[in-house]
Design a protein around this motif. Structure first.
Motif, PDB file in Angstrom:
ATOM      1  N   UNK A 113       1.145  -2.026  13.433  1.00  0.00           N
ATOM      2  CA  UNK A 113       1.015  -0.573  13.546  1.00  0.00           C
ATOM      3  C   UNK A 113       1.485   0.149  12.299  1.00  0.00           C
ATOM      4  N   UNK A 114       2.584  -0.346  11.695  1.00  0.00           N
ATOM      5  CA  UNK A 114       3.083   0.279  10.465  1.00  0.00           C
ATOM      6  C   UNK A 114       2.114   0.118   9.311  1.00  0.00           C
ATOM      7  N   UNK A 115       1.495  -1.048   9.197  1.00  0.00           N
ATOM      8  CA  UNK A 115       0.518  -1.255   8.132  1.00  0.00           C
ATOM      9  C   UNK A 115      -0.688  -0.341   8.319  1.00  0.00           C
ATOM     10  N   UNK A 116      -1.191  -0.271   9.549  1.00  0.00           N
ATOM     11  CA  UNK A 116      -2.344   0.595   9.815  1.00  0.00           C
ATOM     12  C   UNK A 116      -1.998   2.059   9.549  1.00  0.00           C
ATOM     13  N   UNK A 117      -0.772   2.461   9.877  1.00  0.00           N
ATOM     14  CA  UNK A 117      -0.353   3.845   9.640  1.00  0.00           C
ATOM     15  C   UNK A 117      -0.252   4.140   8.142  1.00  0.00           C
ATOM     16  N   UNK A 118       0.293   3.205   7.369  1.00  0.00           N
ATOM     17  CA  UNK A 118       0.384   3.389   5.919  1.00  0.00           C
ATOM     18  C   UNK A 118      -1.002   3.531   5.301  1.00  0.00           C
ATOM     19  N   UNK A 119      -1.959   2.764   5.803  1.00  0.00           N
ATOM     20  CA  UNK A 119      -3.331   2.849   5.291  1.00  0.00           C
ATOM     21  C   UNK A 119      -3.944   4.196   5.661  1.00  0.00           C
ATOM     22  N   UNK A 120      -3.692   4.651   6.891  1.00  0.00           N
ATOM     23  CA  UNK A 120      -4.322   5.886   7.371  1.00  0.00           C
ATOM     24  C   UNK A 120      -3.772   7.124   6.680  1.00  0.00           C
ATOM     25  N   UNK A 121      -2.433   7.203   6.509  1.00  0.00           N
ATOM     26  CA  UNK A 121      -1.861   8.436   5.962  1.00  0.00           C
ATOM     27  C   UNK A 121      -1.668   8.414   4.443  1.00  0.00           C
ATOM     28  N   UNK A 122      -2.120   7.337   3.804  1.00  0.00           N
ATOM     29  CA  UNK A 122      -2.062   7.300   2.344  1.00  0.00           C
ATOM     30  C   UNK A 122      -0.780   6.737   1.788  1.00  0.00           C
ATOM     31  N   UNK A 123       0.161   6.331   2.633  1.00  0.00           N
ATOM     32  CA  UNK A 123       1.428   5.776   2.136  1.00  0.00           C
ATOM     33  C   UNK A 123       1.246   4.436   1.434  1.00  0.00           C
ATOM     34  N   UNK A 203      -6.816  -1.414   9.859  1.00  0.00           N
ATOM     35  CA  UNK A 203      -6.703  -0.013   9.472  1.00  0.00           C
ATOM     36  C   UNK A 203      -7.566   0.378   8.290  1.00  0.00           C
ATOM     37  N   UNK A 204      -8.003  -0.582   7.488  1.00  0.00           N
ATOM     38  CA  UNK A 204      -8.911  -0.279   6.380  1.00  0.00           C
ATOM     39  C   UNK A 204     -10.297   0.128   6.883  1.00  0.00           C
ATOM     40  N   UNK A 205     -10.639  -0.307   8.081  1.00  0.00           N
ATOM     41  CA  UNK A 205     -11.987  -0.073   8.603  1.00  0.00           C
ATOM     42  C   UNK A 205     -12.009   0.896   9.787  1.00  0.00           C
ATOM     43  N   UNK A 206     -10.899   1.011  10.516  1.00  0.00           N
ATOM     44  CA  UNK A 206     -10.839   1.898  11.668  1.00  0.00           C
ATOM     45  C   UNK A 206      -9.744   2.930  11.461  1.00  0.00           C
ATOM     46  N   UNK A 207     -10.033   4.174  11.800  1.00  0.00           N
ATOM     47  CA  UNK A 207      -9.056   5.243  11.600  1.00  0.00           C
ATOM     48  C   UNK A 207      -7.953   5.194  12.644  1.00  0.00           C
ATOM     49  N   UNK A 208      -8.311   4.975  13.900  1.00  0.00           N
ATOM     50  CA  UNK A 208      -7.329   4.930  14.987  1.00  0.00           C
ATOM     51  C   UNK A 208      -7.342   3.532  15.598  1.00  0.00           C
ATOM     52  N   UNK A 209      -6.207   2.851  15.546  1.00  0.00           N
ATOM     53  CA  UNK A 209      -6.167   1.449  15.973  1.00  0.00           C
ATOM     54  C   UNK A 209      -5.125   1.202  17.066  1.00  0.00           C
ATOM     55  N   UNK A 210      -4.484   2.248  17.567  1.00  0.00           N
ATOM     56  CA  UNK A 210      -3.382   2.054  18.512  1.00  0.00           C
ATOM     57  C   UNK A 210      -3.853   1.349  19.787  1.00  0.00           C
ATOM     58  N   UNK A 211      -5.009   1.759  20.333  1.00  0.00           N
ATOM     59  CA  UNK A 211      -5.519   1.120  21.552  1.00  0.00           C
ATOM     60  C   UNK A 211      -5.900  -0.333  21.289  1.00  0.00           C
ATOM     61  N   UNK A 212      -6.509  -0.587  20.139  1.00  0.00           N
ATOM     62  CA  UNK A 212      -6.887  -1.951  19.777  1.00  0.00           C
ATOM     63  C   UNK A 212      -5.651  -2.829  19.636  1.00  0.00           C
TER      64      UNK A 212
END
Length: 300
Positions: A113-123, A203-212
């Motif tokens: 989740x942290x990796x996907x969040x960093x990808x999504x918000x630009x961190x 997260x590189x391919x999907x914007x929202x991944x929490x449900x996945x």
């Protein structure tokens, strides 16, 4: 016009130079991420009180689980059965306790989740602007986290296993058995980390991944053998699940400790585990490189 031919001494010096460069590069990598490990360990140790009390609270569901399986085995005894899929009641309780040790190494809370969040918000760009590799940085951080957690939770786990000592009548065979168990725990960490890293790369391919992520982690909880030994499932299912890397996250180390996997099966299981660890390492690196090609940073 004379042509210059390479002499054996020139080839040897070139080869030696390449070897020295490779060794220097490896040493720089270990020094860099060794410092990250040290700093992360200091930071994680500040949470030792939280680790200690959360470990104690995590043991409470074990009581209900033990009582549940006791009722199951009482019912089995009434029908003339003393074991389920080769597990006696004592072995089942020991297995459920050992699974907690397996998950201590393999679980990576918040990693994907942290990796996907960093990808999504630009961190993610903080790793691109500095001489840091994201996967290596997170690996060093997780090693520090696990080290701090194991050190601070040692006393609660020691008390738990001491109080449940009567359930353990089987131990690894000699030094070889203990080494195999230690190797299985290391595999649990390596496979667990890179499995979650691969999931986080979505997260590189999907914007929202929490449900996945929730679906994958819930399924993983079942497939890894955390809830019960995989041997309780139908033989066809067991054959499939033992071929997956998820068994190394919980089931495999506990089964090795209890002697359910021995001899050639143990050697084969460890070899397959190493293959899965290397494969997931390469896959996480590959997904990261491919993802960076389509990555566009934004945010703070």
């Amino acid at each position: 016009m004379r042509s210059h031919r390479s002499q054996p001494g020139d080839l040897d010096s070139t080869h030696d130079g390449r070897n020295r460069a490779a060794v220097d590069s490896a040493l720089r990598w270990f020094r860099k991420y060794g410092r990250i490990f040290r700093v992360s360990l200091i930071e994680r140790l500040h949470y030792r009180g939280d680790f200690f009390f959360s470990t104690i609270l995590r043991f409470l569901p074990m009581l209900t689980t033990i009582l549940l399986w006791r009722a199951v085995y009482i019912g089995a005894a009434e029908s003339g059965r003393r074991d389920l899929a080769g597990f006696r009641y004592e072995e089942m309780v020991a297995y459920l306790l050992l699974v907690n040790i397996s998950r201590m190494f393999s679980s990576m809370p918040g990693l994907a989740g942290g990796m996907a969040r960093d990808i999504r918000d630009g961190s993610l760009k903080k790793y691109l602007l500095q001489p840091l590799d994201m996967v290596s940085y997170l690996l060093a951080y997780r090693v520090a986290h696990k080290t701090a957690y194991i050190v601070t939770s040692f006393l609660p786990y020691a008390a738990l296993f001491a109080s449940c000592w009567s359930f353990f009548d089987t131990f690894p065979d000699g030094a070889t058995g203990w080494l195999a168990y230690a190797a299985s725990l290391i595999l649990a960490f390596v496979i667990g980390f890179h499995f979650e890293a691969c999931v986080g790369m979505v997260g590189f391919w999907l914007l929202e991944v929490s449900s996945l992520l929730y679906g994958i982690m819930t399924l993983n909880y079942f497939l890894s053998g955390h809830m019960f030994p995989l041997d309780l499932l139908p033989p066809a299912w067991v054959a499939v699940l033992r071929a997956l890397p998820t068994q190394y996250l919980a089931y495999f180390p506990a089964a090795v400790f209890l002697g359910k996997i021995r001899g050639d099966d143990l050697a084969w299981g460890l070899a397959v585990g190493v293959a899965w660890a290397v494969g997931l390492m390469l896959l996480s690196r590959g997904l990261y490189k491919i993802g960076l090609r389509r990555y566009s940073a934004f945010g703070g």
